[in-house]
Design an enzyme around this catalytic site. Structure first.
Site, short mmCIF file in Angstrom:
data_model
loop_
_atom_site.label_atom_id
_atom_site.label_comp_id
_atom_site.label_asym_id
_atom_site.label_seq_id
_atom_site.Cartn_x
_atom_site.Cartn_y
_atom_site.Cartn_z
N GLU A 162 -24.59 28.62 -6.59
CA GLU A 162 -24.19 29.45 -5.46
C GLU A 162 -25.10 30.66 -5.36
OE1 GLU A 162 -21.72 28.69 -3.04
OE2 GLU A 162 -23.28 30.06 -2.41
N LYS A 222 -31.23 29.17 -10.58
CA LYS A 222 -30.19 30.18 -10.32
C LYS A 222 -30.40 31.39 -11.23
CE LYS A 222 -26.36 32.23 -9.34
NZ LYS A 222 -25.20 32.18 -8.57
N CYS A 278 -22.86 38.73 -11.83
CA CYS A 278 -23.96 37.79 -12.10
C CYS A 278 -25.17 38.37 -12.81
CB CYS A 278 -24.43 37.17 -10.79
SG CYS A 278 -23.30 35.92 -10.20
#
Ligand code: UDX
Ligand code: ADP
Length: 464
Positions: A162, A222, A278
């Site tokens: 994501e 990612k 994150c």
């Protein structure tokens, strides 16, 4: 392979918005988001869509449109796993707080629990999609657990990281720069599974923006994207300190540098330090992976991004103490903003938490206002640090319902989150109600320094 039933495990900041958009864009697919947290699911099902547990601009309207039609929220995890052809795993993967890799590696226990649960329940073949940010090669662990069930069910594992940013999740999901799907390119089953997910996204995303890759590239992309973004923030923050010493202005530097088309202008906004669930976690993860392969120089290189960020938070707090004549003991400091950025109620790793902690160690009385973060969350964040008991925190910290109230009779105001409403406060009135000299510390470069100085404030702006 046509997907008609999706189950997403984890109704958090990733699972909730992502599934709401998939449901909105694909009315023929039934999407059910499951979570073990009953309170969270009840909030997602609240009749008043403004009470959904995650604040994201535009999200409540989408939930209103799709919920009850083809979007459902449930605590019946087993039942929904059983029904689904495709299962997204969007559970949390926090940094480990114990044992090997403590403070660095991602804690994969929630992921593993999901995999075991899927393995136990599944009676038909399923595609399992990793959505949570994971260390490279987690897919292999998932595969090992799922393939050893012994009940003949076949699983395909995909990685679909994501890239949405909180506060702009709806926009990011509607118009992503790219969608990345990693899978087993070497087998027909692997390629079919990837195509099934490509078909879902193709309902609203041009095919040129849907990338496919091998699973390890997808997982590593990612981590790399987040590491590069965080690195830019640490780079500009490093320059902010130099600007303060030399008389340069960090915004002027950022503008000049960002106009170089090879560099680009985004993510050059100097601040009190990056937060969010994150950046820090993913870089620590990268550092841990590099170290585990003996790549110490690679690990040290990336670790510096975190060290710079810690320094930025600490030096902002230290600046407040120094400016207030080297003591804040018993002084009232108003903190405006607690979320890690504007337009979200998420507080994970927010710089505000660390600044407050520093000030509390110096025995300040801290008064906090944030437009979207609850009092309960603020005290939970402080307690999680483990530096003081909850009762001690409650003795020193007050959470109030407006910026005006927070600043009343304060010695200083520290602006920690760039909420739009802080730009339009009645700063004249705030000044009148503060103790003098009235100090203001802008950790987001949100306010107009000259205007505030004209009112009478003693202003410090990061990077100026
Ligand atoms: C990030 C990535 O952007 C996203 O692609 C990924 O999926 C998840 O992690 P997020 O953490 O939600 O998203 O927010 P982001 O906008 O990246 O901001 C992270 C932190 O950096 C915030 O605290 C923000 O205030 C700070 N930041 C960002 C700066 O200080 N300066 C900038 O120029 C940009
Ligand atoms: P993210 O930002 O990655 O979405 P959150 O913490 O907001 O992270 O959301 C993760 C959600 O996953 C939480 O609501 C948590 O309760 C849920 N969760 C964790 N483990 C499981 C599990 N085994 N089954 C169902 N839900 C789970």
């Amino acid at each position: 392979m046509k997907i008609t039933n999706i189950c997403c495990i984890g109704a958090g900041y990733v699972g909730g918005p992502t599934m709401a958009i998939i449901a909105q864009k694909c009315p023929s697919i039934t999407v059910t988001v499951v979570d073990i947290n009953e309170k969270r699911i009840a909030a997602w099902n609240d009749e008043d869509v403004n009470k959904i547990p995650i604040y994201e601009p535009g999200l409540s309207d989408i939930v209103k449109e799709a919920r009850g039609r083809n979007l459902f929220f449930s605590t019946e995890v087993d039942k929904e796993i059983d029904k689904a052809d495709m299962i997204f795993i969007s559970v949390n993967t926090p940094t480990k707080t114990y044992g090997m890799g403590k403070g660095m590696a991602a804690d994969l226990k929630y992921i593993e629990l999901c995999a075991r649960q899927i393995a136990r329940i599944a009676k038909t073949d399923k595609i399992v999609v990793e959505k949570s940010t994971l260390p490279v090669r987690t897919a292999q662990a998932l595969k090992d657990i799922l393939e050893n069930t012994g009940n003949g069910v076949k699983f395909q594992i995909l990685s679909n990281p994501e890239f949405l940013a909180e506060g702009t999740a709806v926009e990011d999901l509607n118009n992503p720069d790219r969608v990345l799907i990693g899978g087993d390119l070497d087998t027909t089953e692997g390629r079919d599974a990837m195509q099934a997910l490509v078909d879902i996204y193709s309902n609203w995303i041009p095919s040129i923006q849907i990338l496919t890759s091998n699973i390890w590239s997808s997982e590593l992309s990612k981590l790399t994207a987040n590491a590069f973004l965080a690195q830019r923030v640490s780079s500009i923050n490093a320059m902010s300190e130099l600007c303060e010493k030399t008389g340069a202005d960090v915004n002027e530097v950022a503008k000049a540098v960002g106009m170089d088309s090879r560099i680009g202008s985004k993510f050059l906004q100097s601040s009190v330090g990056f937060g969010g669930s994150c950046f820090q976690k993913d870089i620590l993860n990268l550092v841990y992976i590099a170290k585990s392969y003996g790549l110490n120089e690679v690990a040290d290189y990336w670790e510096q991004v975190i060290l710079m960020n810690d320094h930025q938070k600490r030096r902002f707090a230290a600046k407040i103490v120094q400016t207030l004549f080297n003591t804040v003991s018993g002084k009232k400091i108003a903190m405006l903003g607690w979320a890690f950025k504007k337009d979200t109620n998420d507080t994970r790793e927010s710089a505000a938490i660390y600044v407050a902690d520093y000030l509390l160690n110096e025995q300040a009385e801290v008064v906090i206002y944030d437009p979207k973060v609850t009092e309960e969350q603020i005290f939970a964040d402080l307690e999680y640090l483990g530096n003081r008991s909850d009762s001690e925190n409650r003795r020193l910290v007050t959470v109030v319902k407006s910026a005006k109230e927070a600043c009343n009779e304060a010695h200083a105001v520290a602006l920690l989150t760039e909420w739009d409403e802080f730009k339009d406060l009645n700063w004249n009135q705030i000044y009148d109600n503060m103790l003098k000299p009235a100090f203001l510390f802008d950790g987001r470069r949100l306010l107009n320094k000259t205007d505030l100085e004209e009112i009478g404030f003693d202003v410090f702006v990061i990077g100026s």
